[in-house]
Design an enzyme around this catalytic site. Structure first.
Site, PDB file in Angstrom:
ATOM      1  N   SER A 251       0.837  -1.196   0.000  1.00  0.00           N
ATOM      2  CA  SER A 251       0.000   0.000   0.000  1.00  0.00           C
ATOM      3  C   SER A 251       0.880   1.257   0.000  1.00  0.00           C
ATOM      4  CB  SER A 251      -0.947  -0.033   1.199  1.00  0.00           C
ATOM      5  OG  SER A 251      -1.954   0.937   1.082  1.00  0.00           O
ATOM      6  N   ASP A 349      -9.160  -5.432  -5.139  1.00  0.00           N
ATOM      7  CA  ASP A 349      -8.691  -4.355  -4.264  1.00  0.00           C
ATOM      8  C   ASP A 349      -9.600  -3.142  -4.454  1.00  0.00           C
ATOM      9  OD1 ASP A 349      -7.296  -2.218  -3.044  1.00  0.00           O
ATOM     10  OD2 ASP A 349      -5.378  -3.205  -3.394  1.00  0.00           O
ATOM     11  N   HIS A 382      -7.152  -5.748  -0.751  1.00  0.00           N
ATOM     12  CA  HIS A 382      -6.031  -4.973  -0.236  1.00  0.00           C
ATOM     13  C   HIS A 382      -5.513  -5.641   1.041  1.00  0.00           C
ATOM     14  CE1 HIS A 382      -3.924  -1.140  -0.704  1.00  0.00           C
ATOM     15  NE2 HIS A 382      -3.940  -1.002   0.613  1.00  0.00           N
TER      16      HIS A 382
END
Length: 435
Positions: A251, A349, A382
């Site tokens: 991320s 995601d 994610h």
């Protein structure tokens, strides 16, 4: 009781549906992310608790009403969906292997040197699947809270993970945590990957960095480069090889890892230590942010959220200072001398659009002289690899194969280095230039 069963069944079904189609609406983004994250990675555990709840409701007479029967039908459909999620997670092994063969060549395994190929037979272990949050290994030692630069308290500290039995000139993994540049800690992410590699003889370094809103870009990146300077100067004391460092992160950490790899030795990002070599051998970003201008400049109902985040993280909005966001985006830093990349992103995601990863890979492949491997992980959300799961283990094993291939090439080059110390120094410098 039938109505209560129906209500519980609808909640369980929502978790399943959300895992397939996570919301992108900013009002539900956080809730949708967490619900989809745990459901996708722990589908079997969801089936178990739903079976337990169903048995209790049936015993209490929930099927005596039409509402209870409807609840049972919904629950059975939810179980079918959860089994589908579990089957999808198993496809991650093939997705990673296909990516490696596409990026490195179908015979890439033949390049892996003796002593490294044994790791490739590693399989998903039953213990990891039964205890997904057990993130320890008796064979791995963690040295905590080493100060890598003065000031900033705990934010400029790092941990070293290494084999408890010791090692010498081992390859080094440099991990940068995520958390939206505003939260997060070095001990929270990438633990399955670091434990796996440290148990196999690697030295892993996980670093904190200063967070927004106390600082804004490029201070996060500056701290990461200071941590890399520490690795260059001190990792040999912990058994690592300062000439073989692979940077990774997820991320926001994926953004910083990619940007660090693409701005090697840029004096603008290393004031006061301009002469330090901040190049890396390779970069493995997970679900990274590659275009800040796009992420924070989106229009629509969530525009004010993007502007609020942009001011705290970058110090301006995209409309106010777009060039600053361009400089902070790996998408626009792709260059011919970029190191080898292995980009990993999940197809579901809902925090960072997968389109960013695709465009970043296209930009890299258009100019880079080194391989660019790209794996889209089916069904992954994610932060999917923060704890053990079938998908996590498959992806970690794939990254291990990539690193084994990479390190084999490094050892081969080292074997070709002349014995004369002066010649060795020149050859090492040339090798760094090629990277």
């Amino acid at each position: 009781m039938g109505w209560a069963f129906l209500a519980v069944s609808l909640v369980g079904a929502w978790f399943t549906v959300n895992a397939y189609r996570p919301s992108r609406r900013w009002q539900l983004l956080t809730l949708s992310f967490f619900a989809g994250w745990f459901t996708s990675e722990l589908a079997v555990f969801h089936i178990v608790w739903q079976i337990g709840a169903t048995v209790v409701f049936v015993v209490l007479g929930a099927l005596d009403s039409w509402a209870g029967i409807a609840g049972l039908v919904i629950t059975l459909a939810s179980w079918a969906g959860l089994l589908g999620l579990q089957l999808t997670s198993r496809r991650s092994a093939a997705a990673v292997e296909d990516a490696l063969q596409t990026g490195l060549g179908p015979d890439y395994r033949s390049v892996i040197g003796a002593g490294l190929d044994e790791r490739l037979a590693r399989r998903v272990t039953r213990r990891h699947l039964l205890l997904p949050f057990y993130l320890r290994d008796r064979g791995v030692e963690r040295v905590k809270n080493i100060q890598y630069a003065p000031g900033a308290g705990r934010r400029r500290r790092l941990d070293v993970w290494r084999p408890r039995s010791g090692t010498h000139r081992a390859p080094v993994l440099f991990q940068l945590h995520g958390g939206g540049w505003m939260v997060g800690d070095k001990g929270q992410q990438a633990l399955p990957l670091m434990l796996h590699l440290a148990a196999e003889g690697w030295v892993c370094v996980a670093a904190n960095y200063r967070l927004s809103p106390r600082v804004s870009f490029p201070d996060h990146l500056l701290d990461c480069k200071l941590a890399l300077r520490w690795i260059r100067e001190h990792i040999g004391e912990y058994g690592g090889d300062p000439d073989f460092v692979v940077v990774t992160g997820g991320s926001a950490g994926g953004h910083l890892a990619a940007l660090l790899a693409l701005t090697a030795n840029d004096p603008a990002y290393q004031p006061g230590f301009e002469d330090v070599d901040t190049s890396v051998t390779a970069c493995v970003p997970f679900y990274g942010v590659y275009d800040l201008a796009e992420l924070f400049g989106q229009h629509g109902p969530g525009e004010w959220v993007g502007r609020w985040l942009a001011r705290r993280i970058v110090g301006a909005t995209v409309d106010d200072d777009r060039p600053r966001f361009i400089r902070a985006s790996p998408m626009y830093q792709a260059q011919s001398d970029a190191p080898t990349f292995f980009v990993i992103h999940g197809t579901r995601d809902n925090l960072v659009p997968i389109e960013q990863a695709r465009r970043f890979v296209d930009a890299l492949r258009a100019v880079s002289r080194q391989p660019v491997v790209y794996a889209e992980i089916p069904g992954a959300s994610h932060a999917f690899e923060i704890f053990h799961s079938v998908r996590t283990e498959n992806v970690v094993n794939g990254v291990d194969r990539f690193l084994a291939w990479l390190h084999s090439a490094h050892r081969s080059r080292r074997a070709d280095v002349p014995a004369d110390p002066m010649q060795r120094s020149g050859a090492t410098a040339a090798s760094r230039d090629r990277r």
